[in-house]
Motif scaffolding. Structure first.
Motif, short mmCIF file in Angstrom:
data_model
loop_
_atom_site.label_atom_id
_atom_site.label_comp_id
_atom_site.label_asym_id
_atom_site.label_seq_id
_atom_site.Cartn_x
_atom_site.Cartn_y
_atom_site.Cartn_z
N THR A 23 0.93 -1.29 -0.28
CA THR A 23 -0.06 -0.03 0.01
C THR A 23 1.03 1.06 0.13
O THR A 23 2.10 1.03 0.19
CB THR A 23 -0.94 0.07 1.20
OG1 THR A 23 -0.05 0.09 2.39
CG2 THR A 23 -1.67 -1.38 1.16
N ALA A 25 1.26 3.25 2.03
CA ALA A 25 1.73 3.68 3.36
C ALA A 25 2.82 2.53 3.69
O ALA A 25 3.44 2.56 5.06
CB ALA A 25 0.79 3.67 4.65
N GLY A 125 -10.41 6.52 6.21
CA GLY A 125 -9.16 7.37 5.57
C GLY A 125 -8.32 7.70 6.66
O GLY A 125 -8.61 7.61 7.67
N HIS A 126 -7.37 8.32 6.10
CA HIS A 126 -6.40 9.17 7.06
C HIS A 126 -6.81 10.69 7.10
O HIS A 126 -7.64 11.03 6.69
CB HIS A 126 -4.87 9.05 6.39
CG HIS A 126 -4.42 7.88 6.25
ND1 HIS A 126 -4.17 6.91 7.21
CD2 HIS A 126 -3.86 7.10 5.09
CE1 HIS A 126 -3.94 5.78 6.61
NE2 HIS A 126 -3.66 5.82 5.62
N GLY A 150 -12.35 6.58 3.18
CA GLY A 150 -11.05 6.55 2.31
C GLY A 150 -11.29 4.95 1.54
O GLY A 150 -12.38 4.67 1.01
N THR A 151 -10.28 4.55 1.21
CA THR A 151 -10.05 3.26 0.43
C THR A 151 -9.89 2.00 1.15
O THR A 151 -9.60 2.35 2.31
CB THR A 151 -9.00 3.29 -0.64
OG1 THR A 151 -7.88 3.46 0.00
CG2 THR A 151 -9.27 4.69 -1.55
N ASP A 153 -7.51 -0.08 1.16
CA ASP A 153 -5.92 0.22 1.69
C ASP A 153 -5.79 0.88 2.95
O ASP A 153 -5.05 0.54 3.67
CB ASP A 153 -5.00 0.75 0.47
CG ASP A 153 -4.93 -0.13 -0.43
OD1 ASP A 153 -5.33 -1.37 -0.52
OD2 ASP A 153 -4.32 0.12 -1.64
N GLU A 154 -6.32 2.34 2.83
CA GLU A 154 -6.52 3.36 3.91
C GLU A 154 -7.17 2.43 5.13
O GLU A 154 -6.63 2.71 6.36
CB GLU A 154 -7.14 4.71 3.49
CG GLU A 154 -6.08 5.37 2.59
CD GLU A 154 -7.16 6.55 2.18
OE1 GLU A 154 -6.09 7.55 1.65
OE2 GLU A 154 -8.41 6.58 1.96
N ASP A 155 -8.25 2.01 5.06
CA ASP A 155 -9.11 1.06 6.02
C ASP A 155 -8.07 0.20 6.63
O ASP A 155 -8.15 0.33 7.92
CB ASP A 155 -10.30 0.80 5.66
CG ASP A 155 -11.17 0.14 6.64
OD1 ASP A 155 -11.81 1.04 7.16
OD2 ASP A 155 -11.21 -0.95 6.98
N GLU A 157 -4.99 0.12 6.90
CA GLU A 157 -3.95 0.93 7.71
C GLU A 157 -4.46 1.37 9.07
O GLU A 157 -3.65 1.54 9.85
CB GLU A 157 -3.21 1.95 6.86
CG GLU A 157 -2.47 1.42 5.72
CD GLU A 157 -2.28 2.35 4.63
OE1 GLU A 157 -2.69 3.58 4.86
OE2 GLU A 157 -1.62 2.01 3.45
N ARG A 158 -5.66 1.61 9.39
CA ARG A 158 -6.33 2.14 10.37
C ARG A 158 -6.78 0.93 11.25
O ARG A 158 -7.01 1.46 12.44
CB ARG A 158 -7.49 2.89 9.89
CG ARG A 158 -6.98 4.29 9.21
CD ARG A 158 -6.72 5.13 10.05
NE ARG A 158 -7.49 5.46 11.29
CZ ARG A 158 -8.57 6.05 11.43
NH1 ARG A 158 -9.19 6.65 10.23
NH2 ARG A 158 -9.24 6.26 12.58
#
Length: 461
Positions: A23, A25, A125-126, A150-151, A153-155, A157-158
């Motif tokens: 991703t 990040a 998202g971020h 968000g997307t 990928d962002e989800d 990362e959270r």
């Protein structure tokens, strides 16, 4: 204790030919096609499947996420099926007439099917360049508002732990695994996504989740995720008491209460939840309170295993018994009140202080006080009064607490509990004999001695 991952899934973990992406990040991503994993739609609840398909047919992306995917892969039966989508809460509500929007910190949609509720969240998202209306943190870094979308990928990362960053895509039935989640499932490792310090500060409840997942899933907490907990445990004091009530239910009513309690005390997580109990334990680490709490946890685990009812009213009455007794003694000493009056005054003080960290609903706090009050009546109601006493609606709960106290204290409490055990478990005829013998014994012991008759001695001349 629980079933191992199927051999079919083990081959998945050992397969080194799967393509791995990254991703933006830097979080690794593996997409596992349907033919390479063992999850079937038959293992997903019918209502969750309906929600997934309706979102997909409406043109939105929809995924089963987190514990539902994780537990199926572990061979467990999921308790909840959570869904994430790129649809906003308002768009979800338009799709489902049986939808209600909940949550302040993060807006969620609950799709209601009778007693079954499917929770649907919008992909997060971020917080970069987000306005205060949708995102806000306090000085310690805790998220106060989190409506940033968000997307996938962002989800991911959270998400908190890698084993929860697993997504089942209803469009092609593939699994999206982020951060090595599938490998961590296989190695039984509980690993945080991102910097542990930052993630715990964002939401200190994640420290409790680490403990709960560790015992529930038989996983060891990754050292990098475990180390900051000792320092950051006091942050739990800032969590709203209402939210802590729900977390306590998950910790102590899921069949792993004793293991969770011991791990929480090791990390320093118990004191922010039960400061009064921790103070008693600190003063006397091997005393009756310590024995009582372990007995409570074992008893709760046993009842869960036997599919018997467990109630927060009894749990809190037992947990807080020794802080209550200590507070009653202090009040009696300071004010000169009788033991009975001091005990009643202490009940309000102890319950009020406990509710500052865990908001106990009145439907449980009031019965807990009833259970406390009845402890004072066990001594006074032996004999023939016992027949009426056992008809009290809260007698059984109070009796169970007496038995726990006897196990922890011994001595006079154990003798009282032994009498009540024989009375409760005896037949009607045996109860009559026990009651009469107790009455006779008490009447003999309490009979006043007659003072000797005064005689008029002749006055000495």
């Amino acid at each position: 204790m629980f079933r191992r991952i199927s051999q079919f899934c083990k081959q998945l973990f050992e397969d080194n030919q799967r393509p791995t992406e990254t991703t933006p990040a830097g979080l690794s991503l593996e997409v596992v096609a349907r033919k390479h994993h063992a999850i079937s739609r038959k293992q997903i609840s019918e209502n969750a499947t309906k929600v997934l398909y309706r979102l997909h047919k409406a043109g939105f992306k929809a995924y089963l996420v987190g514990g539902g995917v994780r537990d199926i892969l572990l061979g467990l039966e999921p308790k909840d099926f959570d869904v994430v989508t790129d649809a906003t809460p308002e768009q979800i509500k338009k799709l489902f007439r049986n939808c209600r929007l909940v949550g302040r910190r993060f807006r969620l949609a609950h799709i209601v099917f009778g007693r079954d509720v499917i929770e649907v969240a919008t992909l997060r998202g971020h917080h970069v360049d987000s306005g205060e209306k949708v995102s806000k943190t306090n000085a310690e870094g805790r998220l106060l508002r989190d409506n940033v979308y968000g997307t996938i990928d962002e989800d991911a990362e959270r998400r908190d732990f890698t084993v929860n960053a697993l997504y089942y895509d209803i469009s092609d039935f593939s699994i999206h695994s982020y951060g090595g989640g599938l490998q961590d499932l296989d190695s039984r490792t509980l690993r945080l996504i991102g910097d542990p310090q930052k993630r715990y500060r964002e939401d200190p409840v994640r420290m409790l989740r680490a403990v709960r997942f560790s015992t529930k899933l038989d996983m060891h907490i990754d050292p990098a995720a475990a180390e900051p907990i000792y320092e950051l445990a006091p942050l739990l004091q800032d969590i709203p008491a209402a939210r802590m009530y729900e977390e306590v239910l998950k910790l102590f009513f899921n069949g792993h209460a004793l293991n969770n309690y011991e791990l929480m005390r090791e990390f320093g997580l118990f004191e922010p939840l039960f400061p009064l109990v921790e103070a008693v334990l600190r003063d006397d680490p091997n005393g009756p309170a310590a024995k009582m709490i372990k007995a409570i946890m074992r008893n709760t685990d046993q009842r869960v295993a036997e599919d018997k009812a467990v109630t927060p009213a009894f749990f809190y009455a037992a947990m807080l018994w020794y802080p209550l007794s200590q507070r009653a003694d202090d009040i009696a000493l300071e004010s000169g009140l009788t033991t009975y009056d001091a005990f009643y005054a202490a009940m309000g003080d102890v319950m009020e202080q406990q509710c500052r960290s865990i908001s106990i609903p009145r439907r449980f706090s009031t019965p807990a006080k009833d259970i406390w009050q009845l402890q004072l009546r066990f001594e006074r109601n032996q004999g023939t009064r016992a027949f009426k006493f056992i008809e009290h609606p809260k007698f059984r709960a109070a009796y169970d607490l007496l038995l726990l106290r006897a196990e922890a204290e011994g001595g006079h409490t154990a003798k009282s509990a032994a009498w009540w055990r024989s009375f409760v478990e005896g037949s009607d005829e045996q109860r009559s004999v026990i009651a009469r013998s107790t009455k006779t014994s008490k009447s003999r012991n309490n009979r006043r001695r007659r003072s000797p008759k005064k005689t008029n001695k002749p006055a000495q001349e």
